[in-house]
Design a protein around this motif. Structure first.
Motif, PDB file in Angstrom:
ATOM      1  N   THR A 104     -22.940   7.863  44.652  1.00 29.60           N
ATOM      2  CA  THR A 104     -23.004   6.733  43.726  1.00 29.60           C
ATOM      3  C   THR A 104     -22.850   5.405  44.459  1.00 29.60           C
ATOM      4  OG1 THR A 104     -20.641   7.014  43.335  1.00 29.60           O
ATOM      5  CG2 THR A 104     -22.124   8.014  41.754  1.00 29.60           C
ATOM      6  N   ARG A 105     -22.788   5.470  45.773  1.00 27.65           N
ATOM      7  CA  ARG A 105     -22.681   4.305  46.642  1.00 27.65           C
ATOM      8  C   ARG A 105     -21.401   3.504  46.438  1.00 27.65           C
ATOM      9  NH1 ARG A 105     -24.785  -0.854  47.648  1.00 27.65           N
ATOM     10  NH2 ARG A 105     -25.317  -1.123  49.826  1.00 27.65           N
ATOM     11  N   LEU A 106     -20.358   4.161  45.950  1.00 25.87           N
ATOM     12  CA  LEU A 106     -19.048   3.507  45.954  1.00 25.87           C
ATOM     13  C   LEU A 106     -18.535   3.504  47.384  1.00 25.87           C
ATOM     14  CD1 LEU A 106     -17.565   4.999  42.697  1.00 25.87           C
ATOM     15  CD2 LEU A 106     -18.125   2.614  43.126  1.00 25.87           C
ATOM     16  N   LEU A 107     -18.964   4.502  48.140  1.00 26.66           N
ATOM     17  CA  LEU A 107     -18.723   4.542  49.577  1.00 26.66           C
ATOM     18  C   LEU A 107     -20.068   4.699  50.269  1.00 26.66           C
ATOM     19  CD1 LEU A 107     -15.788   7.113  49.900  1.00 26.66           C
ATOM     20  CD2 LEU A 107     -15.623   4.636  50.061  1.00 26.66           C
ATOM     21  N   VAL A 108     -20.099   4.309  51.515  1.00 25.32           N
ATOM     22  CA  VAL A 108     -21.313   4.540  52.304  1.00 25.32           C
ATOM     23  C   VAL A 108     -20.957   5.522  53.414  1.00 25.32           C
ATOM     24  CG1 VAL A 108     -22.962   3.484  53.876  1.00 25.32           C
ATOM     25  CG2 VAL A 108     -22.404   2.361  51.736  1.00 25.32           C
ATOM     26  N   ALA A 109     -21.800   6.532  53.566  1.00 26.21           N
ATOM     27  CA  ALA A 109     -21.489   7.614  54.501  1.00 26.21           C
ATOM     28  C   ALA A 109     -21.577   7.152  55.945  1.00 26.21           C
ATOM     29  CB  ALA A 109     -22.464   8.764  54.283  1.00 26.21           C
ATOM     30  N   GLY A 110     -20.740   7.783  56.774  1.00 22.41           N
ATOM     31  CA  GLY A 110     -20.838   7.532  58.199  1.00 22.41           C
ATOM     32  C   GLY A 110     -22.158   8.032  58.745  1.00 22.41           C
ATOM     33  N   GLU A 111     -22.524   9.247  58.320  1.00 20.26           N
ATOM     34  CA  GLU A 111     -23.777   9.847  58.804  1.00 20.26           C
ATOM     35  C   GLU A 111     -24.492  10.525  57.655  1.00 20.26           C
ATOM     36  OE1 GLU A 111     -23.258  12.628  62.128  1.00 20.26           O
ATOM     37  OE2 GLU A 111     -21.436  11.465  62.552  1.00 20.26           O
ATOM     38  N   GLY A 112     -25.805  10.630  57.774  1.00 23.64           N
ATOM     39  CA  GLY A 112     -26.581  11.415  56.834  1.00 23.64           C
ATOM     40  C   GLY A 112     -27.349  10.581  55.828  1.00 23.64           C
ATOM     41  N   HIS A 113     -28.123  11.271  54.992  1.00 28.20           N
ATOM     42  CA  HIS A 113     -28.993  10.603  54.035  1.00 28.20           C
ATOM     43  C   HIS A 113     -28.843  11.186  52.647  1.00 28.20           C
ATOM     44  CE1 HIS A 113     -31.115   8.175  56.933  1.00 28.20           C
ATOM     45  NE2 HIS A 113     -31.071   9.232  57.744  1.00 28.20           N
ATOM     46  N   ILE A 114     -29.016  10.317  51.671  1.00 25.40           N
ATOM     47  CA  ILE A 114     -29.040  10.747  50.273  1.00 25.40           C
ATOM     48  C   ILE A 114     -30.303  10.164  49.655  1.00 25.40           C
ATOM     49  CG2 ILE A 114     -27.889  10.595  48.042  1.00 25.40           C
ATOM     50  CD1 ILE A 114     -25.270  10.131  49.678  1.00 25.40           C
ATOM     51  N   GLU A 115     -31.053  11.023  48.999  1.00 28.43           N
ATOM     52  CA  GLU A 115     -32.279  10.544  48.376  1.00 28.43           C
ATOM     53  C   GLU A 115     -32.230  10.884  46.898  1.00 28.43           C
ATOM     54  OE1 GLU A 115     -35.942  11.026  50.923  1.00 28.43           O
ATOM     55  OE2 GLU A 115     -36.656  11.839  49.031  1.00 28.43           O
ATOM     56  N   ILE A 116     -32.387   9.856  46.075  1.00 27.93           N
ATOM     57  CA  ILE A 116     -32.353  10.052  44.624  1.00 27.93           C
ATOM     58  C   ILE A 116     -33.709   9.709  44.060  1.00 27.93           C
ATOM     59  CG2 ILE A 116     -31.361   9.183  42.468  1.00 27.93           C
ATOM     60  CD1 ILE A 116     -28.794   8.678  44.375  1.00 27.93           C
ATOM     61  N   ALA A 117     -34.339  10.682  43.416  1.00 29.53           N
ATOM     62  CA  ALA A 117     -35.659  10.478  42.819  1.00 29.53           C
ATOM     63  C   ALA A 117     -36.636   9.846  43.816  1.00 29.53           C
ATOM     64  CB  ALA A 117     -35.551   9.613  41.566  1.00 29.53           C
ATOM     65  N   GLY A 118     -36.511  10.256  45.063  1.00 24.42           N
ATOM     66  CA  GLY A 118     -37.455   9.779  46.072  1.00 24.42           C
ATOM     67  C   GLY A 118     -37.051   8.480  46.752  1.00 24.42           C
ATOM     68  N   PHE A 119     -35.907   7.900  46.353  1.00 18.70           N
ATOM     69  CA  PHE A 119     -35.466   6.651  46.965  1.00 18.70           C
ATOM     70  C   PHE A 119     -34.234   6.886  47.838  1.00 18.70           C
ATOM     71  CE2 PHE A 119     -37.689   5.297  43.119  1.00 18.70           C
ATOM     72  CZ  PHE A 119     -38.623   4.432  43.679  1.00 18.70           C
ATOM     73  N   ASP A 120     -34.323   6.423  49.055  1.00 17.94           N
ATOM     74  CA  ASP A 120     -33.200   6.562  49.972  1.00 17.94           C
ATOM     75  C   ASP A 120     -32.086   5.600  49.547  1.00 17.94           C
ATOM     76  OD1 ASP A 120     -32.815   7.411  53.246  1.00 17.94           O
ATOM     77  OD2 ASP A 120     -31.518   5.887  52.371  1.00 17.94           O
ATOM     78  N   LEU A 121     -30.893   6.160  49.345  1.00 18.37           N
ATOM     79  CA  LEU A 121     -29.798   5.358  48.786  1.00 18.37           C
ATOM     80  C   LEU A 121     -29.359   4.236  49.716  1.00 18.37           C
ATOM     81  CD1 LEU A 121     -27.894   5.120  46.351  1.00 18.37           C
ATOM     82  CD2 LEU A 121     -26.348   6.693  47.484  1.00 18.37           C
ATOM     83  N   SER A 122     -29.473   4.441  51.021  1.00 20.19           N
ATOM     84  CA  SER A 122     -29.021   3.361  51.901  1.00 20.19           C
ATOM     85  C   SER A 122     -30.117   2.316  52.117  1.00 20.19           C
ATOM     86  CB  SER A 122     -28.540   3.926  53.242  1.00 20.19           C
ATOM     87  OG  SER A 122     -29.577   4.655  53.841  1.00 20.19           O
ATOM     88  N   ARG A 123     -31.384   2.730  52.003  1.00 16.25           N
ATOM     89  CA  ARG A 123     -32.447   1.762  52.240  1.00 16.25           C
ATOM     90  C   ARG A 123     -32.871   1.033  50.971  1.00 16.25           C
ATOM     91  NH1 ARG A 123     -36.655   4.999  55.029  1.00 16.25           N
ATOM     92  NH2 ARG A 123     -35.015   6.456  55.610  1.00 16.25           N
ATOM     93  N   GLU A 124     -32.896   1.770  49.852  1.00 14.69           N
ATOM     94  CA  GLU A 124     -33.289   1.138  48.586  1.00 14.69           C
ATOM     95  C   GLU A 124     -32.228   1.428  47.534  1.00 14.69           C
ATOM     96  OE1 GLU A 124     -37.893   1.092  48.104  1.00 14.69           O
ATOM     97  OE2 GLU A 124     -37.324   3.080  48.773  1.00 14.69           O
ATOM     98  N   PRO A 125     -31.010   0.915  47.734  1.00 17.42           N
ATOM     99  CA  PRO A 125     -29.907   1.301  46.855  1.00 17.42           C
ATOM    100  C   PRO A 125     -30.162   0.964  45.386  1.00 17.42           C
ATOM    101  CG  PRO A 125     -29.289  -0.576  48.229  1.00 17.42           C
ATOM    102  CD  PRO A 125     -30.585  -0.045  48.764  1.00 17.42           C
ATOM    103  N   ARG A 126     -30.788  -0.174  45.143  1.00 22.07           N
ATOM    104  CA  ARG A 126     -30.927  -0.579  43.742  1.00 22.07           C
ATOM    105  C   ARG A 126     -31.929   0.287  43.003  1.00 22.07           C
ATOM    106  NH1 ARG A 126     -31.962  -6.649  43.747  1.00 22.07           N
ATOM    107  NH2 ARG A 126     -32.142  -6.176  41.537  1.00 22.07           N
ATOM    108  N   LYS A 127     -33.014   0.645  43.683  1.00 24.70           N
ATOM    109  CA  LYS A 127     -33.994   1.525  43.034  1.00 24.70           C
ATOM    110  C   LYS A 127     -33.381   2.903  42.798  1.00 24.70           C
ATOM    111  CE  LYS A 127     -38.292  -0.604  44.380  1.00 24.70           C
ATOM    112  NZ  LYS A 127     -39.322  -0.675  45.407  1.00 24.70           N
ATOM    113  N   ALA A 128     -32.621   3.364  43.797  1.00 22.35           N
ATOM    114  CA  ALA A 128     -32.002   4.688  43.660  1.00 22.35           C
ATOM    115  C   ALA A 128     -30.978   4.680  42.516  1.00 22.35           C
ATOM    116  CB  ALA A 128     -31.344   5.084  44.981  1.00 22.35           C
ATOM    117  N   LEU A 129     -30.118   3.649  42.472  1.00 25.99           N
ATOM    118  CA  LEU A 129     -29.089   3.594  41.425  1.00 25.99           C
ATOM    119  C   LEU A 129     -29.704   3.456  40.033  1.00 25.99           C
ATOM    120  CD1 LEU A 129     -26.335   1.333  43.070  1.00 25.99           C
ATOM    121  CD2 LEU A 129     -26.179   3.776  42.558  1.00 25.99           C
ATOM    122  N   ALA A 130     -30.847   2.782  39.949  1.00 25.64           N
ATOM    123  CA  ALA A 130     -31.491   2.608  38.651  1.00 25.64           C
ATOM    124  C   ALA A 130     -31.965   3.944  38.076  1.00 25.64           C
ATOM    125  CB  ALA A 130     -32.664   1.644  38.769  1.00 25.64           C
ATOM    126  N   ARG A 131     -32.153   4.930  38.936  1.00 27.72           N
ATOM    127  CA  ARG A 131     -32.627   6.240  38.468  1.00 27.72           C
ATOM    128  C   ARG A 131     -31.515   7.270  38.361  1.00 27.72           C
ATOM    129  NH1 ARG A 131     -36.040   3.095  40.352  1.00 27.72           N
ATOM    130  NH2 ARG A 131     -38.185   3.090  39.630  1.00 27.72           N
TER     131      ARG A 131
END
Lengths: 264, 238
Positions: free
Chosen positions: B50-77
């Motif tokens: 939910t991006r309350l924290l940002v991970a030291g390593e690794g990736h999270i992809e929500i509905a095709g959006f990378d949470l660290s690169r496009e956080p707002r698009k990812a959170l919107a979904r």
């Protein structure tokens, strides 16, 4: 732009609703400065002679002198109290709701800051009206010109509160911060006594008071209330606002919050 | 495309490692249970997702959006139901939903429509004007689920949503969220209770910050049944 304004309105409105629901808080916020004005000032006026200093053009009563300081006190307490609500919010989870919204975090935090400033200013006006009833009046136009000063000072103190809330994890710690922030800020300022008085007793305390951003916030309000500009005070207050806001945003940056803030 | 992917996720609180190379993927429209004993790292994983924290390593992809690169698009979904209640108890159910709608930039008729649809979906219309404080635990949870669906997210995260509920409310909410998955929403349901997992569910078992089982619940459970198997797995690893 519309989603930004929609969220700003909702956050300010919610902040206002919370305030209305907490009637004790409103009463406490009004009684506190009134006690200072009506009791403390009455006792102190004899002890403290105020010479003619800008922006005043004549000799003034002590009550007149401390009214801007008490406006500052309302802003200070309220700024801290709304950050207290942030700490509480964070524990209760509604801060999570705010921070997981898809809008940029700086905007959400700014909205929160705007909400708390609006409430602070309403309280200041309520206080000024009561003070006027008790005979402490400023020039009529002063009540208008003081508004921008109140906005700047309110934002500065709100930003300070926000900054503290980002580094304070628990409510218990917060009580300590209140003691170590509110009281020194208030007493080491020009809110209760002109700084030249302070200089007579201690050069060091005078210097500290001069550096205290709260002093400048109070002076900004004091001058604006008497239809005068105090550019230096405005500059210092704006600078402090900028610094506090930047640090608060940094404090709420999710990438930074690693080990320090498990609870979030 | 519209699923949830976690890969190579590690996170530490100072010297203590809370998550160690966690990875799994949930296909669109699947119900995935994230099972783990207390302290397994579920809450950390949720904070990262939910991006309350940002991970030291690794990736999270929500509905095709990378949470660290496009956080707002990812959170919107993303729809989120937190473990602790995040309702404002002094506001009515509807006011709570309207506030949330505004945080997602919805206003006016759009917000009304979304609010009504969400309330209707969770059978909460009759209680829309009650204060959240007056609701029982089950209804508060429903309100939160309704709220999490208000902006029509494609991924729904729930962090132990049945904590503190009685058996009937627990069952009702578990069933309802399974239905949501059938309607096409990708669901990640964190729990430590094995009876909330159905045999056909996708299952990820998290223990001490690592994924120790990943597959269909029926297969992981085997002959022994999920409850025994879960105890066995988490004990063997301990």
């Amino acid at each position: 732009m519309k989603p930004y304004l929609t969220s700003l309105r909702a956050i300010v409105l919610r902040e206002a609703l919370r305030f209305v629901h907490q009637r004790e808080r409103f009463i406490a916020a009004l009684v506190r400065p009134l006690v200072w004005l009506l009791v403390f000032a009455a006792g102190f006026r004899a002890a403290l002679g105020i010479s003619i200093i800008p922006p005043y053009e004549t000799y003034i009563t002590y009550e007149t002198y401390i009214v801007p300081g008490l406006c500052g006190m309302i802003l200070l307490f309220n700024g801290m109290q709304s950050s207290l609500s942030l700490v509480y919010d964070r524990e209760m989870g509604s801060m999570k709701l705010l921070l997981t919204s898809p809008l940029p975090r700086w905007w959400l935090l700014f909205s929160k800051l705007a909400g708390s400033t609006v409430i602070s200013i309403l309280q200041v006006y309520a206080f000024l009206i009561i003070a006027a009833f008790f005979g402490v009046q400023a020039p009529p136009l002063g009540y208008v010109t003081v508004l921008p000063a109140l906005i700047v000072a309110g934002l500065m103190l709100g930003a300070l509160g926000l900054l503290l809330s980002s580094f304070v994890r628990q409510l218990e710690n917060f009580a300590g911060v209140m003691n170590f922030v509110i009281f020194p800020m208030f007493f080491l300022s020009s809110a209760l006594y002109p700084l030249w008085k302070m200089a007579e007793s201690s050069e060091l305390l005078y210097t500290i008071s001069l550096l205290n951003p709260f002093t400048h916030a109070v002076e900004l309000v004091r001058f604006a209330l008497y239809l005068e500009w105090n550019i230096a005070a405005l500059g210092w207050t704006l600078l402090a606002t900028g610094v506090f806001t930047a640090l608060a945003l940094w404090g709420y940056d999710p990438a930074r919050s690693g080990g320090a803030r498990r609870g979030v | 495309m519209s699923g949830l992917t976690v890969s190579g996720l590690s996170h530490a609180y100072g010297p203590r490692k809370a998550l160690d190379d966690v990875g799994f993927a949930v296909a669109p429209g699947r119900f995935c249970a994230l099972l783990g004993p207390n302290g397994a790292g579920k809450s950390t994983l949720f904070a990262l997702m939910t991006r309350l924290l940002v991970a030291g390593e690794g990736h999270i992809e929500i509905a095709g959006f990378d949470l660290s690169r496009e956080p707002r698009k990812a959170l919107a979904r993303l729809g989120i139901v937190f473990q602790q209640t995040t309702l404002d108890l002094d506001l009515t159910v509807r006011q709570n939903l309207r506030y949330f709608a505004a945080l997602h930039g919805l206003s006016g008729q759009d917000a009304d429509r979304a609010t009504d649809a969400a309330l209707d979906r969770l059978d909460m219309t009759a209680r829309a004007d009650e204060k959240a404080r007056a609701l029982n635990g089950g209804h508060r949870r429903r309100t939160e689920i309704a709220r999490a669906l208000l902006h029509a997210p494609s991924v729904l995260l729930l962090d132990e949503p049945t904590v503190g509920l009685d058996a009937a409310a627990r069952r009702a909410i578990t069933d309802h969220v399974h239905d949501l998955a059938e309607e096409g929403i990708t669901v990640l349901w964190a729990t430590h209770l094995t009876d909330e997992v159905r045999p056909d569910d996708r299952l990820v078992i998290l223990h001490r910050g690592r994924v120790i089982a990943d597959g269909q619940a029926r297969e992981i459970a085997g002959e022994a049944g999920l409850s025994d198997r879960f105890l066995h797995l988490t004990r063997a690893e301990a």
